[in-house]
Design an enzyme around this catalytic site. Structure first.
Site, PDB file in Angstrom:
ATOM      1  CD  GLU A  73      46.843  69.114  37.322  1.00  0.00           C
ATOM      2  OE1 GLU A  73      45.742  69.297  36.787  1.00  0.00           O
ATOM      3  OE2 GLU A  73      47.459  68.034  37.264  1.00  0.00           O
ATOM      4  CB  CYS A  74      48.880  68.563  43.844  1.00  0.00           C
ATOM      5  SG  CYS A  74      48.852  67.895  45.532  1.00  0.00           S
ATOM      6  N   GLY A  75      51.667  68.718  43.635  1.00  0.00           N
ATOM      7  CA  GLY A  75      53.118  68.635  43.738  1.00  0.00           C
ATOM      8  C   GLY A  75      53.831  69.608  42.825  1.00  0.00           C
TER       9      GLY A  75
END
Length: 430
Positions: free
Chosen positions: A320-322
């Site tokens: 997720e994201c990072g």
């Protein structure tokens, strides 16, 4: 059905972001806690950073209340459970009181919470009262009970602001402009609690400065008992490894609860500390700040090789994201490009402008998972997305990529919004 649970409860809101909601909510939590009261704190909307501060102040995990992402039923259960154990419930709003859809005002209206308005009065005099009146009268079903003026210049300034406030809103006092109260920030919001070495002294200083009138318990609220909603053991026996450290820190407390309720065994490890990937059936790389640790992440270490092996074996991997940024081939920051895991044929570029912000939902066939995105980077890839998210407010959507057993996106998922889809995320996909 069990009887309703009753507990004094208050929503701390403001006319805009940056007024000092988090500082004052944390100060209230600490002051009540120091007085021997059992305090439970919630945060409106999708946020990872403010809850870290509020958890430090209250001594208990802080959960989200959001009518879209969390859902009204589970918000009601969280409040009911807290009311059974607490002497006071505090809810910190998000943005301005009426901003967003759903808004903090919607939470107040749905659950009968009175509102304490926090307003930065540093650049105002009598207009302060007009702003208070506007907040109090904008929606009939939202009760603004009191107001605290923040960052005032002195006693005379406080008097002017106090005289401008008209009943039925109560003037509850003022806090001075004081750098010892300030909570440091970066582009995504406040610094993480662990990054502020004197956080406890800042909270305590703000707590000590609170006006006495702000410390009276709000009126009790009745929280009806919700119907039982146990989760099926769809992850029974599965071992899920979760990266958790200063780089991978954006984890909803309820997401961990959901995985455990569905039978998963959770195993945490710290890539920044060089810890190897533990023995597991599935891996979760949550969001955080990989751009602040790019040099450490780029070094060839055993944890990276073990994640590549995990992926090559077809074991489930959610990024997720990072986490997605770390799975890319390259992360470009102001200090230059850094090689990453290379599981996703993409490069990610950190930029100085907002890349995406908003509530999201993703149709994963086994269910529609809800969540949000908030990032200051962009991804460049020729990979065709598996799907795209939908922003319920008409804003920017986000690509969802699948590459072997890897599912990656800028979206931070809220697992309880679709348990079957969550179980699929942590099942083998190759």
């Amino acid at each position: 059905m069990s009887a309703a649970a009753h507990c004094p409860a208050l929503l701390v809101a403001a006319p805009a972001s940056g007024q000092g909601k988090t500082s004052i909510t944390a100060a209230l939590a600490r002051r009540h806690r120091d007085a021997g009261r059992r305090v439970r704190v919630f945060k409106c909307g999708p946020d990872f950073l403010d809850p870290m501060i509020l958890e430090r102040a209250s001594g208990h995990p802080v959960h989200q209340l959001d009518l879209f992402m969390v859902g009204e039923d589970h918000c009601r259960r969280l409040l009911y459970d807290a009311a059974q154990d607490a002497d006071i419930i505090l809810v910190e709003g998000v943005m301005g009181l009426f901003d967003g859809d759903p808004s903090s005002a919607d939470i107040a209206a749905h659950f009968g919470l009175s509102v304490l308005a926090v307003i930065d009065g540093s650049a105002m005099a009598q207009s302060f009262g007009a702003l208070v009146h506007g907040l109090a009268s904008y929606r009939q079903e939202v009760a603004v009970d009191g107001v605290i003026a923040n960052r005032i210049a002195g006693d005379r300034h406080a008097d002017m602001l106090r005289e401008s406030v008209k009943p039925p809103v109560r003037w509850l006092g003022a806090l001075p402009r004081d750098t010892t109260f300030a909570l440091p920030q970066r582009y995504l919001g406040l610094l993480m609690a662990a990054e502020i070495p004197d956080l406890d002294s800042r909270i305590s200083a703000c707590s000590a400065a609170l006006p006495d009138d702000a410390l009276a318990l709000p009126p009790p609220v009745a929280f009806p008992a919700p119907a039982p909603s146990p989760l099926p053991p769809m992850l029974q026996g599965r071992r899920i490894a979760i990266a958790r450290d200063a780089c991978f820190a954006f984890i909803y407390a309820d997401n961990l609860a959901v995985l455990r309720e569905m039978g998963a065994e959770l195993r945490f490890f710290s890539p920044l500390a060089g810890e190897d990937l533990p023995e597991c059936d599935a891996l979760w790389l949550p969001g955080g700040y990989p751009e602040l640790h790019a040099e450490v992440l780029a070094a060839d270490r055993q944890w990276q090789r073990s994640i590549r092996r995990h992926h090559a074996m077809g074991k489930a991997l959610l990024a997720e994201c990072g986490g997605m940024m770390v799975c890319s081939e390259q992360l470009e920051t102001a200090d230059g490009p850094f090689p990453m895991l290379g599981l996703l044929p993409a490069q990610v570029i950190i930029q100085d402008r907002l890349g995406g912000l908003g509530l999201q939902e993703v149709d994963l066939r086994t269910g529609v998972l809800r969540g949000h995105s908030f990032h200051y980077s962009r991804i460049e890839t020729d990979l065709i997305p598996l799907s795209r998210s939908r922003n319920p407010n008409g804003g920017r959507d986000e690509a969802v990529f699948s590459c072997g057993s890897l599912l990656a996106s800028y979206v931070h998922f809220y697992f309880r919004s679709a348990p079957e889809a969550t179980a699929m995320l942590f099942s083998a996909r190759q």
